[in-house]
Design an enzyme around this catalytic site. Structure first.
Site, short mmCIF file in Angstrom:
data_model
loop_
_atom_site.label_atom_id
_atom_site.label_comp_id
_atom_site.label_asym_id
_atom_site.label_seq_id
_atom_site.Cartn_x
_atom_site.Cartn_y
_atom_site.Cartn_z
CG HIS A 22 30.50 29.73 5.65
ND1 HIS A 22 31.61 28.95 5.46
CD2 HIS A 22 30.78 30.52 6.71
CE1 HIS A 22 32.52 29.24 6.38
NE2 HIS A 22 32.03 30.18 7.16
CE1 TYR B 262 30.56 20.23 3.99
CE2 TYR B 262 30.52 18.03 4.96
CZ TYR B 262 30.10 19.35 4.95
OH TYR B 262 29.22 19.78 5.92
N PRO C 98 27.45 12.53 10.85
CG PRO C 98 29.60 12.92 11.66
CD PRO C 98 28.56 11.85 11.52
CE LYS D 162 20.53 18.88 6.10
NZ LYS D 162 21.22 20.16 6.25
CE1 TYR E 10 26.56 20.85 4.31
CE2 TYR E 10 26.42 23.25 4.15
CZ TYR E 10 27.03 22.11 4.65
OH TYR E 10 28.10 22.23 5.51
P1 FAD Z 1 21.63 16.48 22.94
O1 FAD Z 1 22.41 17.62 22.41
O2 FAD Z 1 22.30 15.15 23.08
O3 FAD Z 1 21.02 16.93 24.33
C1 FAD Z 1 20.43 16.02 25.22
C2 FAD Z 1 20.59 16.52 26.64
O4 FAD Z 1 19.91 15.61 27.50
C3 FAD Z 1 22.03 16.57 27.08
O5 FAD Z 1 22.34 17.84 27.61
C4 FAD Z 1 22.13 15.46 28.10
O6 FAD Z 1 23.07 15.74 29.13
C5 FAD Z 1 20.70 15.40 28.63
N1 FAD Z 1 20.38 14.10 29.24
C6 FAD Z 1 20.74 12.86 28.83
N2 FAD Z 1 20.31 11.94 29.69
C7 FAD Z 1 19.65 12.60 30.66
C8 FAD Z 1 19.00 12.18 31.85
N3 FAD Z 1 18.98 10.90 32.22
N4 FAD Z 1 18.43 13.11 32.62
C9 FAD Z 1 18.46 14.42 32.30
N5 FAD Z 1 19.09 14.88 31.19
C10 FAD Z 1 19.67 13.97 30.38
N6 FAD Z 1 24.41 18.77 14.04
C11 FAD Z 1 24.19 19.81 13.20
O7 FAD Z 1 23.02 20.16 12.97
N7 FAD Z 1 25.21 20.50 12.58
C12 FAD Z 1 26.51 20.15 12.76
O8 FAD Z 1 27.41 20.82 12.24
C13 FAD Z 1 26.78 19.02 13.61
N8 FAD Z 1 28.05 18.63 13.84
C14 FAD Z 1 28.28 17.71 14.83
C15 FAD Z 1 29.60 17.44 15.15
C16 FAD Z 1 29.87 16.55 16.19
C17 FAD Z 1 31.31 16.27 16.53
C18 FAD Z 1 28.81 15.91 16.92
C19 FAD Z 1 29.10 14.97 18.06
C20 FAD Z 1 27.50 16.17 16.58
C21 FAD Z 1 27.22 17.07 15.55
N9 FAD Z 1 25.91 17.39 15.20
C22 FAD Z 1 25.66 18.37 14.27
C23 FAD Z 1 24.77 16.73 15.88
C24 FAD Z 1 24.21 17.58 17.01
O9 FAD Z 1 25.22 17.94 17.91
C25 FAD Z 1 23.09 16.80 17.73
O10 FAD Z 1 22.19 16.30 16.77
C26 FAD Z 1 22.33 17.69 18.73
O11 FAD Z 1 23.11 17.93 19.87
C27 FAD Z 1 21.00 17.05 19.16
O12 FAD Z 1 20.38 17.83 20.13
P2 FAD Z 1 19.42 17.20 21.23
O13 FAD Z 1 18.99 18.33 22.08
O14 FAD Z 1 18.41 16.34 20.58
O15 FAD Z 1 20.34 16.19 22.04
C1 DHB Z 2 30.86 20.77 11.18
C2 DHB Z 2 30.26 19.57 11.50
C3 DHB Z 2 29.66 18.83 10.51
O1 DHB Z 2 29.06 17.67 10.82
C4 DHB Z 2 29.66 19.27 9.19
O2 DHB Z 2 29.09 18.50 8.23
C5 DHB Z 2 30.24 20.47 8.88
C6 DHB Z 2 30.84 21.23 9.88
C7 DHB Z 2 31.49 21.57 12.25
O3 DHB Z 2 31.57 21.09 13.40
O4 DHB Z 2 31.94 22.69 11.96
#
Ligand code: FAD
Ligand code: DHB
Length: 398
Positions: free
Chosen positions: A74, A203, A295, A299, A387
């Site tokens: 995009h 947005y 969200p 980021k 962004y």
């Molecule tokens: P996680 O993805 O939470 O991974 C942690 C892992 O550790 C999991 O698989 C979990 O099962 C495992 N775990 C937990 N406890 C234990 C345990 N006791 N033993 C073993 N394993 C364990 N971010 C963006 O950059 N762009 C976006 O567009 C965006 N949109 C989002 C939309 C939504 C709806 C949500 C919910 C989040 C969004 N985020 C976005 C945020 C992003 O998803 C998270 O910041 C990202 O998943 C972080 O990654 P992580 O690996 O640190 O943690």
């Molecule tokens: C999406 C999630 C976000 O948090 C955002 O700012 C933009 C897009 C997505 O899930 O597509």
């Protein structure tokens, strides 16, 4: 059973899997422990937006092929308010940078396949994870797998287990420096079968609150609207959801939100959280285990990627030069980028959401801020460069 490795990684999210790939490139052995099943982590709906540096990192690690084929680049986003859209041209304002829309669970599939293909073990379905001996030279992760007690001895532990995982909790509370802000709103997210309503993400700020139109493909769309965080998805029939989107995205430009069958609904809470204590002895936190952003601005995953680039470089320096200098610097260097992402996410959130109990002057300030962002090149540039993502420190050393 007791096994050993150099780096024990807890969590197979983006942070843990990327760390495993980065360490493998440096010739450092690791084992990943994940509490959920592979099927589960590969199907959990989360993020969608990859910053420019994250997409580049995936390509550099040899895991960008499917993203390049199936993801969508995009070149702009739209800010909608007062019934009109205002485009932020990302490459024009950032010297050619873009974002890629590619679902997080697709990134996870690509990362899991690559980690396993290079021979790094991932143990899925572990339970009762407990960290031990963090302040010794040989910490241990105790856990259970299919009912059997196991332990993994390592030099270092990567705490990549997300906000609810055990790693951060293994740091004594008295030593943890934490900051938390809970927002009085959440996001109601849906996935639906419909054509895109817009070429680019929208947005939208409205008198009824925030709404976001995002996408996954030509036939699947991802939409969100601001809601009460204690609300429940069962209170929202499909008709009520569409009425809310239509109301929040009402405009004078002659377009409408495209409706379709809704096949996934969920509510997420919104917080800003930072645990500045990223290191405790031989434990290092990275990703959501150390910090959460609201969200708005997408980021979270991207901050996790920035953390592990720094952490992998610091660990590689330790094994190569026998010095902890890089490891000692990790918290300060990582926190600089984390705080930038935290501030940007807060800034986007307060600019676009109605907050409960706010006064009329705050509402007007929000509109004045939006007006300025879309009409001043300097202000649009500040939004655009954050962004698309600021460069990852240390990326040239991976
Ligand atoms: P996680 O993805 O939470 O991974 C942690 C892992 O550790 C999991 O698989 C979990 O099962 C495992 N775990 C937990 N406890 C234990 C345990 N006791 N033993 C073993 N394993 C364990 N971010 C963006 O950059 N762009 C976006 O567009 C965006 N949109 C989002 C939309 C939504 C709806 C949500 C919910 C989040 C969004 N985020 C976005 C945020 C992003 O998803 C998270 O910041 C990202 O998943 C972080 O990654 P992580 O690996 O640190 O943690
Ligand atoms: C999406 C999630 C976000 O948090 C955002 O700012 C933009 C897009 C997505 O899930 O597509």
């Amino acid at each position: 059973m007791h096994t050993t490795t150099q780096v024990g990684i807890i969590g197979a999210g983006p942070a843990g899997l990327l760390l495993a790939l980065l360490l493998h490139r440096k010739g450092i052995a690791c084992t990943v422990l994940e509490q959920r099943t592979r099927q589960d982590i590969e199907a959990t709906i989360k993020a969608g937006v990859l910053e420019h540096p994250t997409a580049e990192l995936l390509r550099q690690l040899g895991v960008g092929a499917r993203m390049d084929q199936e993801g969508f680049v995009h070149e702009g986003i739209e800010l909608a308010f007062g019934g009109r859209r205002h485009r932020i041209d990302l490459p024009e304002l950032t010297g050619g940078k873009t974002i890629t829309v590619y679902a997080q669970h697709e990134v996870i599939k690509d990362l899991v396949a690559a980690v396993l293909a290079n021979g790094t073990p991932i143990e899925f379905g572990v339970s009762d994870v407990r960290l031990d001996g963090l302040e010794t030279a040989r910490p241990t992760i105790h856990y259970a797998h299919t009912g059997n007690a196991r332990s993994l001895g390592c030099d270092f532990i990567g705490g990549c287990d997300g906000f609810h995982g055990p790693s951060r909790q293994a740091i004594p509370a008295t030593l943890r420096q934490e900051h938390l802000k809970v927002y009085p709103c959440g996001w109601f997210g849906i996935l639906c079968e419909a054509p895109p309503s817009s070429k680019e993400l929208i947005y939208a700020q409205s008198d009824r609150g925030f709404a976001l139109l995002s996408t996954r493909s030509q036939s699947i769309q991802r939409l969100y609207f601001q809601c009460d965080p204690s609300d429940h998805v069962d209170n929202w029939s499909d008709d009520r959801i569409w009425a809310e989107f239509q109301a929040r995205l009402a405009n004078t430009e002659g377009w409408q939100v495209q409706e379709g069958r809704i096949f996934q609904k969920g509510i997420i809470a919104m917080r800003s959280f930072i645990c500045e204590t990223l290191r405790h002895g031989r434990l290092f936190l990275a990703g959501d285990s150390a910090h959460i952003v609201p969200p708005t601005g997408a980021k979270g995953l991207n901050l996790a990627a920035g953390d592990v680039v720094l952490l992998a470089n610091a660990l590689a320096r330790y094994y190569r030069d026998d010095t902890e200098a890089g490891l000692n610097e990790y918290p300060e260097r990582a926190l600089r980028r984390i705080w930038r992402g935290e501030h940007f996410s807060w800034w986007m959130t307060q600019m676009l959401h109605d907050m409960e109990g706010e006064d009329s002057i705050t509402r007007r300030f929000r509109r004045a801020q939006l007006d300025y962002v879309v009409s001043s090149r300097a202000a649009s540039t500040a939004l655009a460069e954050n962004y698309v993502g600021l460069p990852f420190e240390g990326i040239e050393q991976i």
